[in-house]
Design a protein around this motif. Sequence first.
Motif, PDB file in Angstrom:
ATOM      1  N   GLU A 160       0.744  -1.276  -0.064  1.00 30.40           N
ATOM      2  CA  GLU A 160       0.000  -0.045  -0.139  1.00 30.40           C
ATOM      3  C   GLU A 160       0.745   1.366   0.018  1.00 30.40           C
ATOM      4  O   GLU A 160       0.458   2.485  -0.263  1.00 30.40           O
ATOM      5  CB  GLU A 160      -1.003  -0.027   1.271  1.00 30.40           C
ATOM      6  CG  GLU A 160      -2.171  -1.007   1.168  1.00 30.40           C
ATOM      7  CD  GLU A 160      -2.983  -0.718   0.061  1.00 30.40           C
ATOM      8  OE1 GLU A 160      -3.176   0.394  -0.320  1.00 30.40           O
ATOM      9  OE2 GLU A 160      -3.513  -1.654  -0.462  1.00 30.40           O
ATOM     10  N   PHE A 161       2.064   1.246   0.106  1.00 32.45           N
ATOM     11  CA  PHE A 161       2.788   2.330   0.113  1.00 32.45           C
ATOM     12  C   PHE A 161       2.861   3.344  -1.162  1.00 32.45           C
ATOM     13  O   PHE A 161       2.952   4.611  -0.884  1.00 32.45           O
ATOM     14  CB  PHE A 161       4.579   1.816   0.140  1.00 32.45           C
ATOM     15  CG  PHE A 161       5.452   3.015   0.170  1.00 32.45           C
ATOM     16  CD1 PHE A 161       5.656   3.777   1.453  1.00 32.45           C
ATOM     17  CD2 PHE A 161       6.316   3.348  -0.905  1.00 32.45           C
ATOM     18  CE1 PHE A 161       6.656   4.823   1.570  1.00 32.45           C
ATOM     19  CE2 PHE A 161       7.399   4.138  -0.728  1.00 32.45           C
ATOM     20  CZ  PHE A 161       7.429   5.008   0.240  1.00 32.45           C
ATOM     21  N   SER A 162       2.427   2.773  -2.180  1.00 32.52           N
ATOM     22  CA  SER A 162       2.286   3.742  -3.211  1.00 32.52           C
ATOM     23  C   SER A 162       1.014   4.330  -3.526  1.00 32.52           C
ATOM     24  O   SER A 162       1.095   5.372  -4.067  1.00 32.52           O
ATOM     25  CB  SER A 162       2.454   2.848  -4.861  1.00 32.52           C
ATOM     26  OG  SER A 162       1.463   1.660  -4.651  1.00 32.52           O
ATOM     27  N   THR A 163       0.053   3.764  -2.651  1.00 31.78           N
ATOM     28  CA  THR A 163      -1.225   4.611  -2.769  1.00 31.78           C
ATOM     29  C   THR A 163      -1.321   5.973  -2.250  1.00 31.78           C
ATOM     30  O   THR A 163      -1.987   6.642  -2.750  1.00 31.78           O
ATOM     31  CB  THR A 163      -2.348   3.575  -2.010  1.00 31.78           C
ATOM     32  OG1 THR A 163      -2.163   2.328  -2.117  1.00 31.78           O
ATOM     33  CG2 THR A 163      -3.677   4.176  -2.115  1.00 31.78           C
ATOM     34  N   LEU A 191       5.452   5.591  -9.804  1.00 31.55           N
ATOM     35  CA  LEU A 191       6.004   4.612 -10.639  1.00 31.55           C
ATOM     36  C   LEU A 191       7.044   3.815 -10.102  1.00 31.55           C
ATOM     37  O   LEU A 191       7.055   2.711  -9.968  1.00 31.55           O
ATOM     38  CB  LEU A 191       6.704   5.117 -11.907  1.00 31.55           C
ATOM     39  CG  LEU A 191       5.644   5.739 -12.909  1.00 31.55           C
ATOM     40  CD1 LEU A 191       6.493   6.300 -14.165  1.00 31.55           C
ATOM     41  CD2 LEU A 191       4.653   4.721 -13.474  1.00 31.55           C
ATOM     42  N   LEU A 192       7.907   4.641  -9.178  1.00 32.61           N
ATOM     43  CA  LEU A 192       9.082   3.749  -8.598  1.00 32.61           C
ATOM     44  C   LEU A 192       8.352   2.896  -7.345  1.00 32.61           C
ATOM     45  O   LEU A 192       8.766   1.711  -7.054  1.00 32.61           O
ATOM     46  CB  LEU A 192      10.168   4.782  -8.022  1.00 32.61           C
ATOM     47  CG  LEU A 192      10.957   5.426  -9.252  1.00 32.61           C
ATOM     48  CD1 LEU A 192      11.815   6.511  -8.537  1.00 32.61           C
ATOM     49  CD2 LEU A 192      11.654   4.499  -9.903  1.00 32.61           C
ATOM     50  N   SER A 193       7.670   3.765  -6.463  1.00 33.50           N
ATOM     51  CA  SER A 193       6.892   3.104  -5.126  1.00 33.50           C
ATOM     52  C   SER A 193       6.132   2.161  -5.806  1.00 33.50           C
ATOM     53  O   SER A 193       6.087   0.926  -5.164  1.00 33.50           O
ATOM     54  CB  SER A 193       6.260   3.998  -4.481  1.00 33.50           C
ATOM     55  OG  SER A 193       5.336   4.701  -5.171  1.00 33.50           O
ATOM     56  N   ARG A 198       4.643  -3.179  -5.107  1.00 37.10           N
ATOM     57  CA  ARG A 198       3.769  -3.936  -5.564  1.00 37.10           C
ATOM     58  C   ARG A 198       4.196  -5.156  -6.685  1.00 37.10           C
ATOM     59  O   ARG A 198       3.380  -6.012  -6.669  1.00 37.10           O
ATOM     60  CB  ARG A 198       2.586  -3.215  -6.182  1.00 37.10           C
ATOM     61  CG  ARG A 198       1.902  -2.381  -4.961  1.00 37.10           C
ATOM     62  CD  ARG A 198       0.618  -1.528  -5.878  1.00 37.10           C
ATOM     63  NE  ARG A 198      -0.168  -0.928  -5.096  1.00 37.10           N
ATOM     64  CZ  ARG A 198      -1.370  -1.223  -4.444  1.00 37.10           C
ATOM     65  NH1 ARG A 198      -1.707  -2.259  -4.897  1.00 37.10           N
ATOM     66  NH2 ARG A 198      -1.945  -0.539  -3.643  1.00 37.10           N
ATOM     67  N   ILE A 199       5.386  -4.964  -7.141  1.00 37.41           N
ATOM     68  CA  ILE A 199       5.908  -6.151  -7.736  1.00 37.41           C
ATOM     69  C   ILE A 199       7.130  -6.924  -7.484  1.00 37.41           C
ATOM     70  O   ILE A 199       7.033  -7.790  -7.320  1.00 37.41           O
ATOM     71  CB  ILE A 199       6.310  -5.303  -9.402  1.00 37.41           C
ATOM     72  CG1 ILE A 199       4.645  -5.043  -9.707  1.00 37.41           C
ATOM     73  CG2 ILE A 199       6.688  -6.336 -10.301  1.00 37.41           C
ATOM     74  CD1 ILE A 199       4.863  -4.244 -11.319  1.00 37.41           C
ATOM     75  N   ILE A 240       0.508  -5.968 -12.081  1.00 31.36           N
ATOM     76  CA  ILE A 240       1.311  -5.835 -13.387  1.00 31.36           C
ATOM     77  C   ILE A 240       0.370  -5.124 -14.157  1.00 31.36           C
ATOM     78  O   ILE A 240       0.791  -4.082 -15.090  1.00 31.36           O
ATOM     79  CB  ILE A 240       1.554  -7.039 -13.860  1.00 31.36           C
ATOM     80  CG1 ILE A 240       2.738  -7.894 -13.013  1.00 31.36           C
ATOM     81  CG2 ILE A 240       2.199  -7.009 -15.307  1.00 31.36           C
ATOM     82  CD1 ILE A 240       3.353  -9.186 -13.469  1.00 31.36           C
ATOM     83  N   TYR A 241      -1.239  -5.485 -14.495  1.00 31.17           N
ATOM     84  CA  TYR A 241      -2.079  -4.784 -15.036  1.00 31.17           C
ATOM     85  C   TYR A 241      -2.349  -3.404 -14.718  1.00 31.17           C
ATOM     86  O   TYR A 241      -1.951  -2.397 -15.718  1.00 31.17           O
ATOM     87  CB  TYR A 241      -3.424  -5.475 -14.912  1.00 31.17           C
ATOM     88  CG  TYR A 241      -4.663  -4.657 -15.613  1.00 31.17           C
ATOM     89  CD1 TYR A 241      -4.637  -4.745 -16.772  1.00 31.17           C
ATOM     90  CD2 TYR A 241      -5.192  -3.857 -14.643  1.00 31.17           C
ATOM     91  CE1 TYR A 241      -5.740  -3.952 -17.526  1.00 31.17           C
ATOM     92  CE2 TYR A 241      -6.412  -3.213 -15.416  1.00 31.17           C
ATOM     93  CZ  TYR A 241      -6.550  -3.179 -16.815  1.00 31.17           C
ATOM     94  OH  TYR A 241      -7.516  -2.482 -17.261  1.00 31.17           O
ATOM     95  N   TRP A 242      -2.143  -2.809 -13.467  1.00 28.66           N
ATOM     96  CA  TRP A 242      -2.319  -1.555 -13.135  1.00 28.66           C
ATOM     97  C   TRP A 242      -0.963  -0.725 -13.314  1.00 28.66           C
ATOM     98  O   TRP A 242      -0.856   0.486 -13.848  1.00 28.66           O
ATOM     99  CB  TRP A 242      -2.556  -1.277 -11.588  1.00 28.66           C
ATOM    100  CG  TRP A 242      -3.990  -1.673 -11.535  1.00 28.66           C
ATOM    101  CD1 TRP A 242      -5.293  -1.210 -12.388  1.00 28.66           C
ATOM    102  CD2 TRP A 242      -4.759  -2.369 -10.343  1.00 28.66           C
ATOM    103  NE1 TRP A 242      -6.349  -1.691 -11.651  1.00 28.66           N
ATOM    104  CE2 TRP A 242      -6.122  -2.603 -10.498  1.00 28.66           C
ATOM    105  CE3 TRP A 242      -4.086  -3.248  -9.221  1.00 28.66           C
ATOM    106  CZ2 TRP A 242      -6.825  -3.092  -9.586  1.00 28.66           C
ATOM    107  CZ3 TRP A 242      -4.898  -3.719  -8.344  1.00 28.66           C
ATOM    108  CH2 TRP A 242      -6.287  -3.696  -8.588  1.00 28.66           C
ATOM    109  N   PHE A 243       0.224  -1.427 -13.322  1.00 28.74           N
ATOM    110  CA  PHE A 243       1.641  -0.794 -13.509  1.00 28.74           C
ATOM    111  C   PHE A 243       1.503  -0.594 -15.049  1.00 28.74           C
ATOM    112  O   PHE A 243       2.282   0.317 -15.591  1.00 28.74           O
ATOM    113  CB  PHE A 243       2.696  -1.640 -12.964  1.00 28.74           C
ATOM    114  CG  PHE A 243       4.111  -1.080 -13.205  1.00 28.74           C
ATOM    115  CD1 PHE A 243       4.425   0.172 -12.500  1.00 28.74           C
ATOM    116  CD2 PHE A 243       4.926  -1.327 -14.118  1.00 28.74           C
ATOM    117  CE1 PHE A 243       5.581   0.700 -12.610  1.00 28.74           C
ATOM    118  CE2 PHE A 243       6.020  -1.032 -14.362  1.00 28.74           C
ATOM    119  CZ  PHE A 243       6.550   0.187 -13.242  1.00 28.74           C
TER     120      PHE A 243
END
Length: 272
Positions: A160-163, A191-193, A198-199, A240-243
């Motif tokens: 959740e860090f990127s949210t 993008l980085l987070s 998440r990946i 991967i889809y959301w990225f």
Amino acid sequence: MFTALVCGAVVFPGLFYSFRKVLKYTFTHWSDADVVSVSERLVSAIHASLATAAGVTVVTSCRDVMTDSHWLVNWFVLFGAPYMANDIYAMYLSRYHTQEARGNSSLYSGHSLQTVKAFLLKDRMLVLHHLVLLFIFLPITLFFRRGLGDFFIGCLLTTEFSTPFVSIGKILIQLGLDDTRLHRINGIIVLLSFFTCRILVFPFMYWMYGQQFGIPVHRVAFHLPLHCNVGNLVILAPQIYWFNLLLRKANRLYLRQKRGNGDGNKDRPKAD
């Protein structure tokens, strides 16, 4: 544990309601769509920040990735469950008011089964994501792990860090700051987070398991039960889809800015 569930049921709907009231009073020129959208994003950012803090606490506390346990895992999973239900409701309200503001009065003249169906069709991936967390991830975490793997649940919480950065980006657009350096910097952080938390977190978990039991990382999958690998793939696939969607959006913004700079250079007067 029941206390955690009650706390979540009070905190997240309470925050959403409070933000809507405060924003409507503060930004009197905002539409209902603006108010609901920003309120949703603020609550999402708060939940994500708490989830990340809980995940980091658990990960750094577990020395044995399989047997070490931490009380925060089950507590936070229950605490966060009402957020998922509230966020589905908030996303529906946001879409409803957005379509209403666009003049789709024939369908959005009032709440109905049609408006709910339109929302579910449009945001089906996010709704499915929330429902899977509620009805699959939560029971597995609470009842079917036999007290094992708190470390890995902690890793999943850190996704959740990127949210919050995604939410900040949406809010900046809402405030008309989408063509600023702040928005561009935030986009890079998103993008980085997202890619890291998440990946890359999935190979990291496999690597940590291998370190614990002396297994090369490329062999770890063969030492795990099939359902563990399938579960990880099910969680990883939408990330991967959301990225990919984020990368496409970033590319569109870059090309738009590049075209804008080119037009600006053409309009600039030539020096004598």
